[in-house]
Design an enzyme around this catalytic site. Structure first.
Site, PDB file in Angstrom:
ATOM      1  CB  SER A 113      44.131   5.981  27.734  1.00  0.00           C
ATOM      2  OG  SER A 113      44.567   4.487  27.999  1.00  0.00           O
ATOM      3  CG  HIS A 114      42.106   4.381  31.475  1.00  0.00           C
ATOM      4  ND1 HIS A 114      43.298   4.669  31.045  1.00  0.00           N
ATOM      5  CD2 HIS A 114      41.758   4.623  32.515  1.00  0.00           C
ATOM      6  CE1 HIS A 114      43.659   5.468  32.106  1.00  0.00           C
ATOM      7  NE2 HIS A 114      42.936   5.345  33.229  1.00  0.00           N
ATOM      8  CE  LYS A 126      50.621   8.939  24.127  1.00  0.00           C
ATOM      9  NZ  LYS A 126      50.882   7.381  24.669  1.00  0.00           N
ATOM     10  CG  ASP A 278      43.517   0.797  26.945  1.00  0.00           C
ATOM     11  OD1 ASP A 278      44.123   0.057  25.968  1.00  0.00           O
ATOM     12  OD2 ASP A 278      44.005   1.736  27.668  1.00  0.00           O
ATOM     13  CG  ASP A 280      45.174   4.214  24.206  1.00  0.00           C
ATOM     14  OD1 ASP A 280      45.009   3.333  24.897  1.00  0.00           O
ATOM     15  OD2 ASP A 280      46.292   4.821  24.188  1.00  0.00           O
ATOM     16  CG  ASP A 282      47.892   2.084  26.056  1.00  0.00           C
ATOM     17  OD1 ASP A 282      46.670   1.863  26.606  1.00  0.00           O
ATOM     18  OD2 ASP A 282      48.534   3.310  26.114  1.00  0.00           O
ATOM     19  NE  ARG A 283      45.861   2.160  30.875  1.00  0.00           N
ATOM     20  CZ  ARG A 283      45.841   2.903  32.109  1.00  0.00           C
ATOM     21  NH1 ARG A 283      45.585   2.071  33.113  1.00  0.00           N
ATOM     22  NH2 ARG A 283      46.385   3.875  32.204  1.00  0.00           N
ATOM     23  CB  THR A 345      53.004   5.828  37.448  1.00  0.00           C
ATOM     24  OG1 THR A 345      52.964   4.939  38.483  1.00  0.00           O
ATOM     25  CG2 THR A 345      51.930   5.520  36.490  1.00  0.00           C
ATOM     26  CD  GLU A 364      52.849   2.274  33.460  1.00  0.00           C
ATOM     27  OE1 GLU A 364      53.602   3.199  33.358  1.00  0.00           O
ATOM     28  OE2 GLU A 364      51.816   2.403  32.765  1.00  0.00           O
ATOM     29  CB  SER A 366      47.658   0.855  35.350  1.00  0.00           C
ATOM     30  OG  SER A 366      48.851   1.534  34.585  1.00  0.00           O
ATOM     31  CE  LYS A 377      49.427   2.009  29.331  1.00  0.00           C
ATOM     32  NZ  LYS A 377      50.263   3.201  29.643  1.00  0.00           N
TER      33      LYS A 377
END
Length: 544
Positions: A113-114, A126, A278, A280, A282-283, A345, A364, A366, A377
């Site tokens: 991720s990030h 994952k 980010d 991947d 999702d953010r 979370t 979230e 984050s 997300k």
């Protein structure tokens, strides 16, 4: 092609966190380390033989090698088909989209991720289930149990697969289908948003957009959707080529790590709208001209304006937020007369609510927002949602946010991250606070009186499952909150997160800097938790 059965021994450190197994690249490169975990995933599943698996990652270092290993292990374990992203790349939201569209059995996402990438950076694995969402705790617990007793794994002795050419090939008895990484996801976005209206906004000659993909997975998606499909000028997407080390940057879309975009958006001649994503995809971080939109406010604003967007014009079933996320969305849900759910979370906790039709939007603090269109997300989705709202309302970002505060009040909110704290020191801090908790209710700190102090526990309203010890909460009689959590997404030491929230209905005070408005709460947090003493740090690593 022969199937090999290879002897192995368990590793003691393969417990998945809130977003799968994350470790340093050198850890994953140990002989059998990745293979053990992948075989443990397969061994924990029932009925996948002959079924479809979706596979892809964010393109970080070790992604291509991992894809090849997983393909050969999937063939040896009896999967019928693997849909793998072109060049091994598939964003987390797109993986969820593909799983759901083609009714795949599940998917494996290769990402941390990030977290930073590169030869000495981080890597992650994952597993997502058939609804497209992260595996729930009962699945991850079964995987972890298997990692502790595994003695062998299966591998097809075969040459590497060409993952750089679209189309199908055979690997033993399994079909490998290399798919366009963007096409299915883009089709889904077009079904939700008014692309014609957004295109008119982006091509009117007066509105400027700046999107920073941070040399991570969203580059191909952003180029295809914003520039090619919606007509934004070439150069709108910055850092749009995925790199194994993210160009040496830290692909975390916040005010600290996305500093290049922040500088652009806070110049005198800044664009009208900016966004960063980010590793991947999702953010998201949302910026207006000289204006930062807090992720908690972003969720509330999307909910309040959802009726302006085609995919959500018929109303929302409900809104869900993680416990540390501010209560701004709660106020919108109350006004709309819909349910609002507070979860631990971790996006997996939203899955049951979405599947049961109890929630439509989720978020979230984050920097993650999403909806029932997938079970992750989704950064690109959030930006398209904002652009659709801007196209309809024809107002600047700051004006839209300030009008929202006038209507609902402002939840001043901030998160202070203390990164790479020695694990024993972080645990000692948590123990120190928990020892005080029975005596805190009724205690006064300046003008604040503690109403409750607990460790958040969540009972899932759909399946009744209980998740305990999800974060320390200290609530005050005026609705303000302090929350302390140790993050489960890092790979070095511990990340201590302090969340601060105070509600302010007085419009005259809405222009205060959050760090000023929350100053008394910051001091109270230090008094209770002794953060400087336990962490050895004078200030947070990141403030958002």
């Amino acid at each position: 092609m022969n199937t090999q059965t290879i002897s192995t021994q368990p590793f003691a450190d393969q417990k998945p966190g809130t977003s799968g197994l994350r470790k340093s690249v050198p850890t994953f490169q140990q002989p059998n380390y990745l293979a053990n975990f992948i075989q443990s995933i397969f061994d924990s599943l029932d009925g996948y033989q002959g079924q479809t698996l979706v596979l892809g990652g964010d393109g970080r270092y070790y992604n291509r090698e991992a894809v090849q290993l997983i393909l050969k292990m999937a063939a040896a374990n009896g999967w019928g088909r693997v849909k793998v992203g072109h060049h091994g790349i598939l964003s987390t939201p797109a993986t969820s989209c593909v799983i759901r569209k083609y009714k795949a059995f599940g998917g494996i996402i290769l990402s941390a991720s990030h977290n930073p990438g590169g030869p000495n950076g981080d890597f992650g694995v994952k597993y997502n289930i058939e609804n497209g969402g992260p595996a729930p705790e009962k699945v991850t617990e079964a995987i972890f149990a298997r990692t502790k007793e595994i003695t062998e794994y299966k591998l097809l002795d075969a040459p590497d697969v060409d993952i750089d050419t679209l189309g199908e090939s055979k690997l033993g008895g399994m079909v490998v289908e290399v798919i366009d990484s963007v096409a299915d996801y883009q089709e889904l976005m077009e079904s939700l948003f008014d692309f014609d209206r957004i295109r008119a906004l982006l091509t009117n000659g007066s509105f400027r957009l700046c999107v920073d993909a941070m040399h991570a997975v969203t580059g191909p998606y952003a180029h295809a959707i914003f520039e090619q499909q919606l007509g934004a000028p070439a150069g709108t997407v910055r850092s749009g080529t995925p790199l194994e080390d993210f160009g040496g940057g830290h692909p975390d879309p916040n005010l600290t790590y996305a500093h290049d975009l922040v500088e652009i958006m806070f110049k005198e001649d800044a664009p009208d709208f900016g966004a960063a994503f980010d590793g991947d995809g999702d953010r998201n971080m949302i910026l207006g001209r000289n204006f930062f939109v807090n992720p908690s406010d972003s969720l509330a604003l999307l909910a309040a304006n959802a009726h302006l967007v085609p995919g959500y014009k018929d109303g929302l079933a409900g809104v869900a937020r993680s416990m540390p996320t501010s209560a701004a969305a709660d106020r919108v849900a109350q006004r709309l007369g819909i349910g609002c759910y507070e979860t631990p979370t971790g996006w997996k906790f939203f899955g049951n609510l979405l599947d049961a039709g109890k929630a439509t939007l989720c978020g979230e603090e984050s920097f993650g927002t999403g909806s029932n269109h997938i079970r992750e997300k989704d950064g690109i989705w959030a930006v398209l949602f904002w652009l659709n709202i801007l196209a309809v309302r024809q107002q600047p970002v700051e004006q839209i946010v300030r009008e929202h505060w006038q209507m609902f009040g402002r939840n001043f909110y901030s998160r202070h991250d203390y990164e790479e704290v020695a694990s024993d020191r972080a645990k000692a801090l948590v123990d120190h606070v928990q020892a005080q908790m029975p005596t805190l209710p009724g205690k006064t700190f300046g003008s604040y009186t503690v109403e409750y102090a607990d460790n958040f526990s969540y009972t899932d309203p759909v399946d009744g499952s209980v998740s305990q010890n999800q974060g320390i909460r200290i609530g005050f009689t005026d609705g303000s909150r302090l929350i302390l959590r140790l993050s489960g997404t890092g790979t070095k030491g511990a990340t201590l997160r302090l969340y601060l929230e105070s509600y302010e209905p007085n419009i005259a005070k809405h222009t205060l800097d959050p760090q000023v408005a929350l100053g008394d709460l910051i001091a109270i947090a230090e008094e209770i938790a002794q953060i400087k003493e336990y962490t050895g740090m004078d200030k947070p690593t990141v403030i958002t």
